[in-house]
Structure formats: structure tokens, C-alpha cells
Design an enzyme around this catalytic site. Structure first.
Site, PDB file in Angstrom:
ATOM      1  N   TYR A  59       1.115  -1.435   0.031  1.00  0.00           N
ATOM      2  CA  TYR A  59       0.123  -0.097  -0.195  1.00  0.00           C
ATOM      3  C   TYR A  59       0.534   1.275  -0.301  1.00  0.00           C
ATOM      4  O   TYR A  59       0.670   2.199  -0.823  1.00  0.00           O
ATOM      5  CB  TYR A  59      -0.942   0.146   1.119  1.00  0.00           C
ATOM      6  N   LYS A  98     -17.160   3.256   3.197  1.00  0.00           N
ATOM      7  CA  LYS A  98     -18.183   2.584   5.073  1.00  0.00           C
ATOM      8  C   LYS A  98     -18.437   0.892   5.707  1.00  0.00           C
ATOM      9  O   LYS A  98     -17.702   0.483   5.043  1.00  0.00           O
ATOM     10  CB  LYS A  98     -20.206   3.151   4.049  1.00  0.00           C
ATOM     11  N   ARG A 170     -16.547  -9.623   8.472  1.00  0.00           N
ATOM     12  CA  ARG A 170     -17.093  -8.921   9.359  1.00  0.00           C
ATOM     13  C   ARG A 170     -18.163  -9.071   9.947  1.00  0.00           C
ATOM     14  O   ARG A 170     -18.621  -8.535  11.345  1.00  0.00           O
ATOM     15  CB  ARG A 170     -18.499  -8.647   7.789  1.00  0.00           C
TER      16      ARG A 170
END
Length: 346
Positions: A59, A98, A170
Site C-alpha cells: 500500500y 463505510k 465482518r
């Protein structure tokens, strides 16, 4: 001012093709020029499949690329703050998925940095609530503002879908997982849109995972908005409410009901019900064009904010307000707030 926007992708995430790659083909001023992943082989495979010209093995390397103007951050929730801040430090605009951060404190920190970066260099930070940029969201708000429903009394939203893979990120507390974070952020955001203000949380209840009671698989919360408007949000990734994605606004003279406000390009239904003078109700349905997709609308808005100075509907400051409500929901259920970022990712 530049007339085009070169976007780099931080992480070869599953959402990236629908959220960035395909929309970029519909937005003439945007090109996806680079992708980075912690696993270079994965990034190379992604780049070949989606015709992304440059691959970076980290990254940081992508952020150092002078051919990248902006980055899309689809990393796990717990990494959003860290990499948004690093992108700003590298002089890049940011479209961050989000929920914006793990909690309100992180959101405030990032928003302060975003404000400073905008004042210093004109850098734009946008939270990726893609539904907000589709014409359906604008029409929902317009109907409430028009007075057709009378004085607003109540708003509510459901975002419930089945995700029975409990090893999914999640459901990972270290990565700021939970139904309130992943699904509830949509429900909270759309009720804020409809009510035109920010609520207090008056009550909440949750169902948690057996293997990790810090993680909510379902949530229901009661809200109190200014001027006496009440609210309710429900969210789940695994509950009896298998699939329900809708928003509702109730006024003294009528009500608005919208099915699938999150992905209106797939299917949606907007219904207005008002009382008939002779009794009963008048039911009216409106058609809002499904295309362009909410993701294409979002990418166009991101480009317009950067290239034209257009307003940002889902700003870092707006994200602070949403994260405040998410924190309050967790506190109301005596669950710990989602924690600090972790050095993990795609």
C-alpha cells in the site's frame, strides 16, 4: 486544474469491481491506474482480470506513486482510519468505504486531518455511502422537504441480509466488525438523511455471536431526533429477518416507503401514501431511473468534488455524526466500542 482523475486501489477487495472498476468505465474523467495488495500475486491476478495497468506490492508503494491522484480504500473497517490518514499524508484524495472508521474518536481524528488537508492542498475525503449519490436518495429527501407528508413524525430503516459465514471479516472484532457497523451504518445514515438531523439513542438491543459475544449479528435501536421526531433502525447479518432493505418516513399527512434504497440500480420501489378526503388512502408510486448505478453516481460526485470543487455530500464531518450514533448504540447494549486499527488487510 486537472481535467482527469487517476485512482489507485488499496487492496484487491471483492467489492472493488462493482464499486470502482466498472463505474470508472462509465465516468469519462476517471481512470483506475494502479492496484496494491499485501499479496503481490493477488494484485497481479486482479490487475490482469480488470485491466489495471500498474501493480504495487504494498500500500505504501501505491501511495508513493506520482501517477496516482486519489485512492479508494475498501479495506476492513478497522483499517480505514490508518490508511485514510496515510493517503492524506501522501497528498492523495480519498474515497473511503463505510463505515468511515472504527468509532467516533477515530472519525474525529480523521476529519480534523481531512479539514487540514483540504485547507492546505485542496484534498477531498469522501465516505463511500454510494446510495446517497443516486437520484433516489435525493428524491426521498425532496419528498420529505416538500411538505407533502405534512410535519415529519417518525423515520425508520431496515438493512438486513444473511451472511452465515461467521469467519468473514465482518464478524471480526479486531477489524471493527459487527452488524451495526456493516449494515447498521446504512440504516443510521438514511434516517439522518430523512430526518434532517442527528439523533440520540434511547434504547437498543442486540443478538451476538456465541463464539464472540462482543460481535453483534443483529441490532435494533430506538432514536430520538430534534423536534420530537422518533426513529427506529434495524440491522442484521444473521437473524430471523432474513432480507429487508427499506426506509420509511411518516408525517402528519402521509408516509413514504422505499424498498431497496441501498442498491436502487438492481430494483427499488418508492411509494407515497396520503389520506383521501372521503376516507381510505391514495397510493402513488414513482419511478426513479435505475441508471446510472449508485456507484457510478458516487464516482462522478467524487471526481466533481476534486476537479470542479463540487460539494461533498458524504464528507468526513458527516461521517463523525454517523459514527457517534453507532457508538451510542453499542453503549446502549453494553457492548464494547469497536477498537483501534490493526495492521492487517487484504
Amino acid at each position: 486544474m486537472s481535467t482527469s482523475l487517476r485512482v489507485g486501489l488499496l487492496g484487491a477487495a471483492a467489492i472493488a469491481p462493482s464499486a470502482l472498476i466498472r463505474p470508472a468505465r462509465q465516468v469519462p474523467r476517471v481512470t483506475v491506474t494502479a492496484v496494491a495488495a499485501r499479496d503481490r500475486t493477488r494484485a497481479e491476478k486482479f490487475a490482469r482480470r480488470h485491466e489495471v495497468p500498474v501493480v504495487h506490492g504494498s500500500y505504501d508503494a501505491l501511495l508513493a506513486d506520482p501517477q496516482v491522484d486519489a485512492v479508494y480504500v475498501p479495506l476492513p473497517n478497522g483499517l480505514h482510519a490508518e490508511w485514510t490518514l496515510k493517503a492524506l499524508e501522501a497528498g492523495k484524495h480519498v474515497l473511503c468505504e463505510k463505515p468511515f472508521t472504527s468509532n467516533r474518536a477515530e472519525a474525529e481524528h480523521v476529519a480534523d486531518a481531512a479539514d487540514a488537508a483540504f485547507a492546505r492542498s485542496g484534498l477531498v475525503v469522501m465516505e463511500a455511502f454510494h446510495y446517497r449519490h443516486h437520484p433516489l436518495a435525493a428524491r426521498m429527501r425532496q419528498l420529505v422537504d416538500s411538505g407533502e407528508l405534512g410535519t415529519l413524525r417518525h423515520v425508520e430503516a431496515d438493512v438486513c441480509f444473511p451472511l452465515p459465514r461467521f469467519g468473514d471479516i465482518r464478524y471480526d472484532y479486531a477489524l471493527a466488525g459487527g452488524a451495526t457497523m456493516d449494515a447498521g451504518c446504512y440504516a443510521v445514515h438514511v434516517t439522518r438523511l430523512l430526518a434532517g438531523g442527528d439523533p440520540a439513542v434511547t434504547a437498543a438491543r442486540m443478538r451476538t455471536l456465541r463464539k464472540d459475544p462482543r460481535i453483534d449479528r443483529a441490532m435494533s435501536a430506538e432514536l430520538a431526533f430534534p423536534e420530537g421526531v422518533t426513529g427506529r433502525v434495524r440491522a442484521s447479518m444473521w437473524s430471523r429477518r432474513v432480507l429487508s432493505i427499506r426506509a420509511r418516513a411518516v408525517g402528519t399527512d402521509g408516509e413514504l416507503d422505499v424498498t431497496n434504497f441501498v442498491m436502487p440500480q438492481l430494483y427499488h420501489r418508492l411509494t407515497i401514501r396520503t389520506p383521501r378526503e372521503a376516507g381510505g388512502r391514495v397510493v402513488r408510486r414513482e419511478h426513479v431511473p435505475r441508471t446510472p448505478s449508485s456507484y457510478a453516481c458516487q464516482l462522478s460526485a467524487f471526481a466533481a468534488a476534486i476537479l470542479d470543487g463540487a460539494p461533498v455530500l458524504t464528507s468526513a464531518r458527516d461521517a463523525v455524526a454517523t459514527m457517534t450514533v453507532l457508538d451510542e448504540i453499542y453503549r446502549a447494549c453494553d457492548l464494547p466500542l469497536r477498537g483501534a486499527t490493526r495492521d492487517r488487510g487484504n
